[in-house]
Design a protein around this motif. Sequence first.
Motif, PDB file in Angstrom:
ATOM      1  N   VAL A  60       0.712  -1.128  -0.072  1.00 19.85           N
ATOM      2  CA  VAL A  60       0.063  -0.049  -0.007  1.00 19.85           C
ATOM      3  C   VAL A  60       0.822   1.189  -0.019  1.00 19.85           C
ATOM      4  N   GLN A  61       0.470   2.066  -1.025  1.00 19.63           N
ATOM      5  CA  GLN A  61       1.023   3.336  -0.915  1.00 19.63           C
ATOM      6  C   GLN A  61       0.069   4.645  -0.158  1.00 19.63           C
ATOM      7  N   LEU A  62       0.582   4.988   0.704  1.00 19.96           N
ATOM      8  CA  LEU A  62      -0.321   6.114   1.778  1.00 19.96           C
ATOM      9  C   LEU A  62      -0.136   7.534   0.980  1.00 19.96           C
ATOM     10  N   LYS A  63      -1.370   8.168   0.818  1.00 18.75           N
ATOM     11  CA  LYS A  63      -1.601   9.359   0.422  1.00 18.75           C
ATOM     12  C   LYS A  63      -2.670  10.092   0.984  1.00 18.75           C
ATOM     13  N   SER A  64      -2.243  11.476   0.884  1.00 17.64           N
ATOM     14  CA  SER A  64      -3.123  12.382   1.932  1.00 17.64           C
ATOM     15  C   SER A  64      -4.440  12.763   0.997  1.00 17.64           C
ATOM     16  N   ARG A  65      -4.530  12.313  -0.268  1.00 12.70           N
ATOM     17  CA  ARG A  65      -5.706  12.742  -1.035  1.00 12.70           C
ATOM     18  C   ARG A  65      -5.668  11.726  -2.281  1.00 12.70           C
ATOM     19  N   GLY A  76       1.588  -3.487  -8.801  1.00 13.93           N
ATOM     20  CA  GLY A  76       0.673  -4.383  -7.821  1.00 13.93           C
ATOM     21  C   GLY A  76       0.167  -3.534  -6.747  1.00 13.93           C
ATOM     22  N   LEU A  77       0.316  -2.245  -6.742  1.00 13.34           N
ATOM     23  CA  LEU A  77       0.063  -1.298  -5.467  1.00 13.34           C
ATOM     24  C   LEU A  77      -1.353  -1.103  -5.370  1.00 13.34           C
ATOM     25  N   TYR A  78      -1.671  -0.849  -4.014  1.00 11.16           N
ATOM     26  CA  TYR A  78      -3.044  -0.327  -3.807  1.00 11.16           C
ATOM     27  C   TYR A  78      -2.454   1.054  -2.975  1.00 11.16           C
ATOM     28  N   VAL A  79      -3.543   1.994  -3.365  1.00 12.10           N
ATOM     29  CA  VAL A  79      -3.366   3.402  -2.898  1.00 12.10           C
ATOM     30  C   VAL A  79      -4.462   3.524  -1.375  1.00 12.10           C
ATOM     31  N   ALA A  80      -4.122   4.279  -0.659  1.00 10.31           N
ATOM     32  CA  ALA A  80      -5.006   4.511   0.734  1.00 10.31           C
ATOM     33  C   ALA A  80      -4.822   5.862   0.926  1.00 10.31           C
ATOM     34  N   PHE A  81      -6.153   6.495   1.358  1.00  9.06           N
ATOM     35  CA  PHE A  81      -6.361   7.793   1.302  1.00  9.06           C
ATOM     36  C   PHE A  81      -7.493   7.876   2.574  1.00  9.06           C
ATOM     37  N   ARG A  82      -7.356   8.991   3.333  1.00 11.58           N
ATOM     38  CA  ARG A  82      -8.566   9.460   4.128  1.00 11.58           C
ATOM     39  C   ARG A  82      -8.963  10.716   3.549  1.00 11.58           C
ATOM     40  N   LEU A  83     -10.422  10.828   3.612  1.00  6.08           N
ATOM     41  CA  LEU A  83     -11.030  12.117   3.338  1.00  6.08           C
ATOM     42  C   LEU A  83     -12.015  12.235   4.625  1.00  6.08           C
ATOM     43  N   GLU A  84     -11.665  13.262   5.477  1.00  4.46           N
ATOM     44  CA  GLU A  84     -12.398  13.335   6.960  1.00  4.46           C
ATOM     45  C   GLU A  84     -12.376  11.826   7.568  1.00  4.46           C
ATOM     46  N   ARG A  86     -13.481   9.175   6.229  1.00  7.96           N
ATOM     47  CA  ARG A  86     -13.973   8.239   5.309  1.00  7.96           C
ATOM     48  C   ARG A  86     -12.572   7.606   4.920  1.00  7.96           C
ATOM     49  N   VAL A  87     -12.125   6.385   4.571  1.00 13.46           N
ATOM     50  CA  VAL A  87     -11.206   5.695   4.291  1.00 13.46           C
ATOM     51  C   VAL A  87     -11.226   5.008   2.843  1.00 13.46           C
ATOM     52  N   PHE A  88     -10.435   5.141   2.025  1.00  9.26           N
ATOM     53  CA  PHE A  88     -10.360   4.589   0.520  1.00  9.26           C
ATOM     54  C   PHE A  88      -9.268   3.808   0.389  1.00  9.26           C
ATOM     55  N   VAL A  89      -9.295   2.463  -0.132  1.00  8.72           N
ATOM     56  CA  VAL A  89      -8.089   1.635  -0.424  1.00  8.72           C
ATOM     57  C   VAL A  89      -8.605   1.226  -1.767  1.00  8.72           C
ATOM     58  N   TYR A  90      -7.852   1.466  -2.673  1.00 15.01           N
ATOM     59  CA  TYR A  90      -8.106   1.097  -4.293  1.00 15.01           C
ATOM     60  C   TYR A  90      -6.922   0.498  -4.922  1.00 15.01           C
ATOM     61  N   PRO A  91      -7.121  -0.562  -5.783  1.00 16.71           N
ATOM     62  CA  PRO A  91      -6.030  -1.195  -6.614  1.00 16.71           C
ATOM     63  C   PRO A  91      -5.526   0.184  -7.822  1.00 16.71           C
ATOM     64  N   HIS A  92      -4.424   0.524  -7.508  1.00 16.08           N
ATOM     65  CA  HIS A  92      -3.842   1.615  -8.419  1.00 16.08           C
ATOM     66  C   HIS A  92      -4.214   1.639  -9.888  1.00 16.08           C
ATOM     67  N   ASP A  93      -3.693   0.490 -10.389  1.00 17.08           N
ATOM     68  CA  ASP A  93      -3.600   0.386 -11.846  1.00 17.08           C
ATOM     69  C   ASP A  93      -5.196   0.177 -12.371  1.00 17.08           C
ATOM     70  N   VAL A  94      -5.955  -0.904 -11.664  1.00 16.99           N
ATOM     71  CA  VAL A  94      -7.514  -0.742 -12.008  1.00 16.99           C
ATOM     72  C   VAL A  94      -8.125   0.719 -11.995  1.00 16.99           C
ATOM     73  N   PHE A  95      -7.851   1.578 -10.825  1.00 15.37           N
ATOM     74  CA  PHE A  95      -8.455   2.813 -10.688  1.00 15.37           C
ATOM     75  C   PHE A  95      -7.934   3.470 -12.013  1.00 15.37           C
ATOM     76  N   VAL A  96      -6.696   3.622 -12.374  1.00 12.35           N
ATOM     77  CA  VAL A  96      -6.347   4.583 -13.341  1.00 12.35           C
ATOM     78  C   VAL A  96      -7.151   4.185 -14.551  1.00 12.35           C
ATOM     79  N   ASP A  97      -7.161   2.932 -14.855  1.00 13.80           N
ATOM     80  CA  ASP A  97      -8.007   2.508 -16.125  1.00 13.80           C
ATOM     81  C   ASP A  97      -9.343   2.846 -16.257  1.00 13.80           C
TER      82      ASP A  97
END
Length: 135
Positions: A60-65, A76-84, A86-97
Amino acid sequence: MNFSPVAYGQLNARQKENYNFHKIAARLADFGFTSLRLSDDFEGADFVALHVDGETLCRVQLKSRLTIDRKYLGKGLYVAFRLEDRVFVYPHDVFVDRVLVKTSVGASKSWAEAGQYTWPRLSACLEELLRDYEI
Protein backbone atom coordinates in the motif's frame (compact mmCIF):
# COMPACT_ATOMS: atom_id res chain seq x y z
CA MET A 1 -0.58 11.97 30.97
CA ASN A 2 -2.56 14.15 28.57
CA PHE A 3 -4.99 12.29 26.33
CA SER A 4 -6.45 15.32 24.61
CA PRO A 5 -7.31 14.91 20.93
CA VAL A 6 -4.78 16.43 18.58
CA ALA A 7 -5.71 18.99 15.92
CA TYR A 8 -4.75 17.40 12.60
CA GLY A 9 -4.12 20.81 11.02
CA GLN A 10 -1.45 21.58 13.60
CA LEU A 11 0.64 18.52 12.77
CA ASN A 12 3.71 18.73 10.52
CA ALA A 13 3.87 16.66 7.31
CA ARG A 14 5.59 13.65 8.90
CA GLN A 15 3.18 13.66 11.84
CA LYS A 16 0.22 13.79 9.43
CA GLU A 17 1.62 10.81 7.52
CA ASN A 18 1.95 8.82 10.77
CA TYR A 19 -1.54 9.88 11.86
CA ASN A 20 -3.03 8.81 8.52
CA PHE A 21 -1.20 5.48 8.61
CA HIS A 22 -2.61 4.64 12.03
CA LYS A 23 -6.14 5.73 11.12
CA ILE A 24 -6.08 3.64 7.94
CA ALA A 25 -4.42 0.66 9.68
CA ALA A 26 -7.15 0.75 12.34
CA ARG A 27 -9.84 0.65 9.65
CA LEU A 28 -8.06 -2.21 7.85
CA ALA A 29 -7.96 -4.12 11.15
CA ASP A 30 -11.78 -4.15 11.09
CA PHE A 31 -11.46 -6.21 7.90
CA GLY A 32 -8.91 -8.67 9.29
CA PHE A 33 -5.68 -6.97 8.19
CA THR A 34 -2.56 -6.34 10.23
CA SER A 35 -0.62 -3.40 8.81
CA LEU A 36 3.13 -3.07 9.05
CA ARG A 37 4.81 0.23 8.28
CA LEU A 38 7.94 -0.12 6.17
CA SER A 39 11.00 1.86 7.23
CA ASP A 40 11.99 2.30 3.59
CA ASP A 41 9.76 2.66 0.55
CA PHE A 42 9.61 -0.82 -1.05
CA GLU A 43 8.77 -0.58 -4.76
CA GLY A 44 6.32 2.22 -3.99
CA ALA A 45 4.78 0.68 -0.85
CA ASP A 46 4.73 2.61 2.41
CA PHE A 47 3.21 -0.31 4.29
CA VAL A 48 1.98 -3.85 3.84
CA ALA A 49 -1.34 -5.21 5.04
CA LEU A 50 -1.56 -8.95 5.73
CA HIS A 51 -4.98 -10.58 6.05
CA VAL A 52 -5.81 -13.12 8.73
CA ASP A 53 -6.23 -15.71 5.98
CA GLY A 54 -2.41 -15.76 5.81
CA GLU A 55 -2.47 -15.46 2.03
CA THR A 56 -3.72 -12.00 1.13
CA LEU A 57 -0.95 -9.41 1.20
CA CYS A 58 -1.48 -5.86 -0.03
CA ARG A 59 1.37 -3.46 -0.71
CA VAL A 60 0.00 0.00 0.00
CA GLN A 61 1.08 3.52 -0.93
CA LEU A 62 -0.21 6.04 1.61
CA LYS A 63 -1.50 9.36 0.25
CA SER A 64 -3.14 12.43 1.73
CA ARG A 65 -5.63 12.62 -1.16
CA LEU A 66 -6.90 10.70 -4.18
CA THR A 67 -3.87 10.19 -6.43
CA ILE A 68 -2.81 8.38 -9.58
CA ASP A 69 0.81 8.26 -10.72
CA ARG A 70 2.56 6.55 -13.63
CA LYS A 71 5.47 5.58 -11.39
CA TYR A 72 3.11 3.19 -9.55
CA LEU A 73 1.83 1.43 -12.68
CA GLY A 74 2.60 -2.27 -12.96
CA LYS A 75 3.72 -2.61 -9.33
CA GLY A 76 0.57 -4.23 -7.97
CA LEU A 77 0.06 -1.41 -5.49
CA TYR A 78 -2.99 -0.27 -3.61
CA VAL A 79 -3.35 3.39 -2.70
CA ALA A 80 -4.94 4.41 0.58
CA PHE A 81 -6.15 7.86 1.62
CA ARG A 82 -8.47 9.46 4.13
CA LEU A 83 -11.10 12.08 3.46
CA GLU A 84 -12.27 13.29 6.85
CA ASP A 85 -13.60 10.11 8.52
CA ARG A 86 -13.80 8.16 5.28
CA VAL A 87 -11.08 5.71 4.19
CA PHE A 88 -10.46 4.52 0.65
CA VAL A 89 -8.13 1.72 -0.45
CA TYR A 90 -8.05 1.12 -4.19
CA PRO A 91 -6.00 -0.99 -6.61
CA HIS A 92 -3.99 1.71 -8.37
CA ASP A 93 -3.81 0.26 -11.89
CA VAL A 94 -7.48 -0.71 -12.03
CA PHE A 95 -8.47 2.72 -10.79
CA VAL A 96 -6.22 4.47 -13.35
CA ASP A 97 -7.94 2.55 -16.14
CA ARG A 98 -11.38 3.56 -14.85
CA VAL A 99 -10.41 7.22 -14.41
CA LEU A 100 -8.93 7.50 -17.89
CA VAL A 101 -12.10 6.05 -19.43
CA LYS A 102 -14.63 8.05 -17.36
CA THR A 103 -12.91 11.45 -17.05
CA SER A 104 -10.81 13.90 -19.07
CA VAL A 105 -7.74 13.35 -16.88
CA GLY A 106 -5.87 11.63 -19.72
CA ALA A 107 -5.88 14.89 -21.69
CA SER A 108 -4.66 16.99 -18.76
CA LYS A 109 -1.20 18.50 -18.69
CA SER A 110 -0.58 16.97 -15.25
CA TRP A 111 -1.17 13.42 -16.52
CA ALA A 112 0.24 13.87 -20.03
CA GLU A 113 3.48 15.60 -18.99
CA ALA A 114 4.08 14.89 -15.32
CA GLY A 115 2.41 11.47 -15.23
CA GLN A 116 0.44 12.17 -12.10
CA TYR A 117 -2.89 13.61 -11.03
CA THR A 118 -4.42 14.37 -7.65
CA TRP A 119 -7.81 15.57 -6.50
CA PRO A 120 -8.38 17.64 -3.35
CA ARG A 121 -12.14 16.91 -3.49
CA LEU A 122 -14.34 14.18 -4.90
CA SER A 123 -16.77 14.96 -7.69
CA ALA A 124 -19.90 12.85 -8.17
CA CYS A 125 -18.06 10.91 -10.89
CA LEU A 126 -15.13 10.17 -8.57
CA GLU A 127 -17.49 9.19 -5.75
CA GLU A 128 -19.02 6.65 -8.14
CA LEU A 129 -15.60 5.34 -9.26
CA LEU A 130 -14.48 4.98 -5.62
CA ARG A 131 -17.71 3.46 -4.31
CA ASP A 132 -16.32 -0.08 -4.21
CA TYR A 133 -13.11 0.99 -2.45
CA GLU A 134 -14.43 2.78 0.61
CA ILE A 135 -13.85 0.79 3.79
